[in-house]
Every structure is written in structure tokens, then in C-alpha cells.
Design an enzyme around this catalytic site. Structure first.
Site, PDB file in Angstrom:
ATOM      1  CD  GLU A  34      -2.942  -0.380   0.246  1.00  0.00           C
ATOM      2  OE1 GLU A  34      -3.134   0.264  -1.645  1.00  0.00           O
ATOM      3  OE2 GLU A  34      -3.474  -1.522   0.336  1.00  0.00           O
ATOM      4  CG  ASP A  37       0.546   3.429  -6.431  1.00  0.00           C
ATOM      5  OD1 ASP A  37       0.565   3.786  -5.094  1.00  0.00           O
ATOM      6  OD2 ASP A  37      -0.551   3.403  -6.869  1.00  0.00           O
ATOM      7  CG  ASP A 170      -6.915   1.418  -8.749  1.00  0.00           C
ATOM      8  OD1 ASP A 170      -6.981   0.873  -8.135  1.00  0.00           O
ATOM      9  OD2 ASP A 170      -8.385   2.301  -8.046  1.00  0.00           O
TER      10      ASP A 170
END
Ligand code: ADP
Ligand code: MG
Length: 385
Positions: A34, A37, A170
Site C-alpha cells: 500500500e 505504487d 486499479d
């Protein structure tokens, strides 16, 4: 009634006809990795079995009609007059316009969406509606654009047309997911690897805190700045382009160069999180779910203590969840400050989890949470009769 029959029935009621095509794109959850990225790191999401269905019937004229079973409003407009609406229609409209630039002209059609992902809770219903639309229009026009390019186009729509500054994770997970597999994805190079996530006895349970991610945007930008600063400091000693290239040992060796200890802690989260992702991939390949769960816990603790993006709602849900027997690991997922948690637990513990965690959470936060047991599903697809 199953989801497809329900969608067909609703299509009949809304448009008095039978759809020519039905498509599906999943939602996604990030299992670990988390806030890395944007630091050149590997993330580890998977596609879910909940998602967005899209039924389409082509029309003889050039009118577009759009409806969603999740919203009450409808749009009817000539193809030549598709403009921003500041409503949910903007997701499909953005995709239609982006595809038009690629030479894919849509024909008139009746479109009906049906989402089984809770909107706005961090499971990426937005990427799901973008990708299902892009995939559908490309398939209908038989243009043969590959899915990764449709994924990139969808991200561009979210960035530029919707105005949300998201990375590629995503849309990639939604487009490229694989049943019972997680995806180890390098967000920079788009290199990826499928890792089996065989969970006969253990399943993923999503916990929705129902707390708005109010702070998420401003804090996201703040963290971005802190990571840049940390990188500049590390680059005085090490030849690296991203924080994720540093080992913990290297970071620790330059700790004294960080006047601001908070910035050091931000970097420590990034570096340790990246190490956890690498370990997590190895453990899953060895089918060590218990070891994987421990890393999920460590990830949350690092996001809470070093990165400071959790907050009372997420911390309460995670802490209560870990008390339940059969829970291997529990952590926040997404940007933080609300949204969802993801928990890996034995399937026989699900009801106890929902009852006990739900009760304690409600007492403390005065908000009723929601829980969804989810499977790990495939990426975007056409559903044939
Ligand atoms: P998230 O991606 O975390 O679910 P977002 O705020 O990014 O949250 O995206 C949610 C928005 O996406 C909704 O408010 C709506 O505009 C659009 N959307 C998602 N799914 C659907 C759907 N099934 N029908 C219509 N609009 C949808
Ligand atoms: Mg979104």
C-alpha cells in the site's frame, strides 16, 4: 434469481427489448503493497467476484441511452452531443470519447449497468465501470485493441476526464485479474506475474467502515511530497530512481541525514512494505497462508505507525478482527482514512467475525459497518449465452 437473469429482466423492463451483449468487469482489492505504487514498487492486488455488469442492445439510429440499476437517473442523447454531465454517466462518456479518438466510433445503443460493488468504498467500482465499457465497445466494434491498452485508456479517462489522480493498479487488476490468483504488478513497467491464491478453507472478507475517505486526497498529496523529499535525501548517497529500490539496511545507514524524523518514518514504511510484498509473493507461492497473514498485519501496523494513513475506524476494525480465532491477517486497503479493510480468515469464522467485529465497531464508531465475503475472480470478459 442469478445476476444475469436479473439484468436481462431489468433490461426488458427498462428498454422493452432483449440485450445483444452482456459484459462483466470485477472490482479489486489490494492484498498488500500500500502506498508504494507511486514509489516505483510492486503491488499485489486481485480481482473480485463482485463487479459491474453491462448489457447492450445496438440501435438503428445514433441515440445513446444509459441507465444504471444503482442510480435513478437516465441519459438519452445523440452520439454527437456527448458532454460532461458531472453525474455517473461521465465514466462511460469519458470512455466513449477516448475510444473515438482511437478511431472506434460507437453506434447508437441502449446500455444498462448493474454494479454489485459498493460505490465509493475503495473497491474500485470506478475502474470497473470504465474497463467494462472500454472492453465492450472494443469487442462490439471488433477493433482488437488488447486489454492492457484498454486498461491504460481507462486510467487516462479517470485521470483526465473524471479528474482523479489514480495510478494504473486499479484498472490493471480489473482488466487482467485471474480466478484464484493475485497479480504481482510493477506499476512502472507493467511487468506482472500471477500468483496462486488457493483458498479452499480460507477466504477474503472485506469490511466497509462506511467512513468517508475525506482526508484521503489531501493526505495523499502530502505523502507524495514527503516521499519525494525522502528520495532526494537518499539519492545523496545511493544511485536510485525510486524509494522502493532501497533496502531497509541502506535506509537505516542514512538515517542521520533525515533531520525530519517523520519523513524518515514515511520512507521506512515504503521500504519495509516493498520487502513485505516480495516476501508475501514467495509465501503465497509456497501456499503459506499463515505467513502471508502475518505480513498483512505488519503492513497495517506500518501504515498506522509510520505512514499514518489509518485512523480510528480502520484501526478499530482491524484490531477487533484480529481477536477472532481463525483470522490469519487483517489490514486496511486502499488510500486509507476510511474505506475498507481486507481480512484473510477461515470460512467457519466469518459469521463470528461479522457479529463480533460489527458489534464492537458500531459501539465505538456509532456507524454500522458492512461486510462482504468475496471470491478472487477473473478480469473483464464477455458473458456469452
Ligand atoms: P470507488 O472506485 O472506490 O468505488 P469512486 O468514487 O472512485 O469510488 O467511484 C464511484 C463512482 O463510480 C460512483 O459514484 C459512480 O459515479 C460510478 N459508478 C461505479 N459503479 C457504477 C454503476 N454500477 N453504475 C453507475 N455508476 C457507477
Ligand atoms: Mg475509484
Amino acid at each position: 434469481m442469478d445476476k444475469i437473469s436479473y439484468l436481462r429482466q431489468e433490461f426488458q423492463e427498462n428498454y422493452e427489448s432483449v440485450p445483444d451483449f452482456i459484459f462483466f468487469a470485477p472490482g479489486r482489492v489490494n492484498l498488500i503493497g500500500e502506498h508504494i505504487d507511486y514509489n516505483g514498487g510492486l503491488v499485489f492486488p486481485c480481482a473480485l467476484t463482485v463487479g459491474t455488469y453491462l448489457a447492450i442492445k445496438l440501435r438503428e439510429d445514433t441515440t445513446i441511452r444509459m441507465r444504471s440499476l444503482n442510480f435513478n437517473n437516465e441519459l438519452e442523447t445523440p452520439l454527437t452531443e456527448l458532454n460532461k454531465t458531472n453525474e455517473w454517466f461521465d465514466y462511460p462518456i469519458g470512455v466513449l470519447k477516448a475510444l473515438e479518438k482511437e478511431g472506434i466510433e460507437a453506434s447508437g445503443m441502449d446500455m444498462l449497468y448493474y454494479g454489485t460493488i459498493p460505490n465509493g468504498s475503495g473497491l474500485s467500482s470506478s475502474a470497473s465501470i470504465e474497463v467494462v465499457t472500454a472492453y465492450a465497445l472494443n469487442a462490439i466494434a471488433q477493433k482488437g485493441i488488447n486489454t492492457v491498452d484498454l486498461v491504460k485508456l481507462s486510467q487516462k479517462v479517470e485521470n483526465e476526464f473524471i479528474g482523479v489522480n489514480c495510478g494504473i493498479m486499479d484498472q490493471f487488476a480489473v482488466g487482467m485479474g485471474k480466478e484464484n490468483h493475485a497479480i504481482a504488478l510493477n506499476c512502472d513497467t507493467l511487468e506482472y506475474d500471477y500468483v496462486p491464491l488457493a483458498t479452499d478453507e480460507y477466504i477474503l472478507l472485506i469490511g466497509n467502515t462506511k467512513v468517508q475517505r475525506k482526508l484521503a486526497d489531501s493526505k495523499y498529496n502530502e505523502r507524495l511530497g514527503e516521499c519525494r523529499e525522502a528520495l532526494r535525501i537518499a539519492q545523496k548517497t545511493f544511485k536510485v530512481n525510486h524509494l522502493c529500490e532501497l533496502s531497509l539496511e541502506q535506509l537505516e545507514s542514512v538515517a542521520a541525514d533525515f533531520e525530519n524524523k517523520m519523513v524518515y518514518r514515511r520512507a521506512r514504511h515504503v521500504v519495509t512494505e516493498q520487502e513485505r510484498v516480495v516476501k508475501a509473493i514467495k509465501l503465497l507461492k509456497a501456499n503459506d497462508l499463515a505467513g502471508f497473514g502475518k505480513l498483512m498485519n505488519a503492513s497495517h501496523d506500518s501504515l498506522r505507525d509510520d505512514y499514518e494513513v489509518t485512523g480510528e475506524a480502520l484501526d478499530t476494525m482491524v484490531a477487533e478482527g484480529r481477536k477472532i480465532e481463525g483470522v490469519l491477517g487483517s489490514r486496511m486497503t486502499g488510500a486509507g482514512f476510511g474505506g475498507c479493510t481486507v481480512t484473510l480468515l477461515h470460512k467457519d469464522s466469518v459469521q463470528e467475525f461479522i457479529d463480533k467485529v460489527g458489534k464492537h465497531y458500531k459501539e465505538k464508531l456509532q456507524t454500522q459497518p458492512e461486510f462482504y465475503a468475496v471470491g478472487v475472480g477473473n478480469g473483464v470478459m464477455e458473458i456469452k449465452n
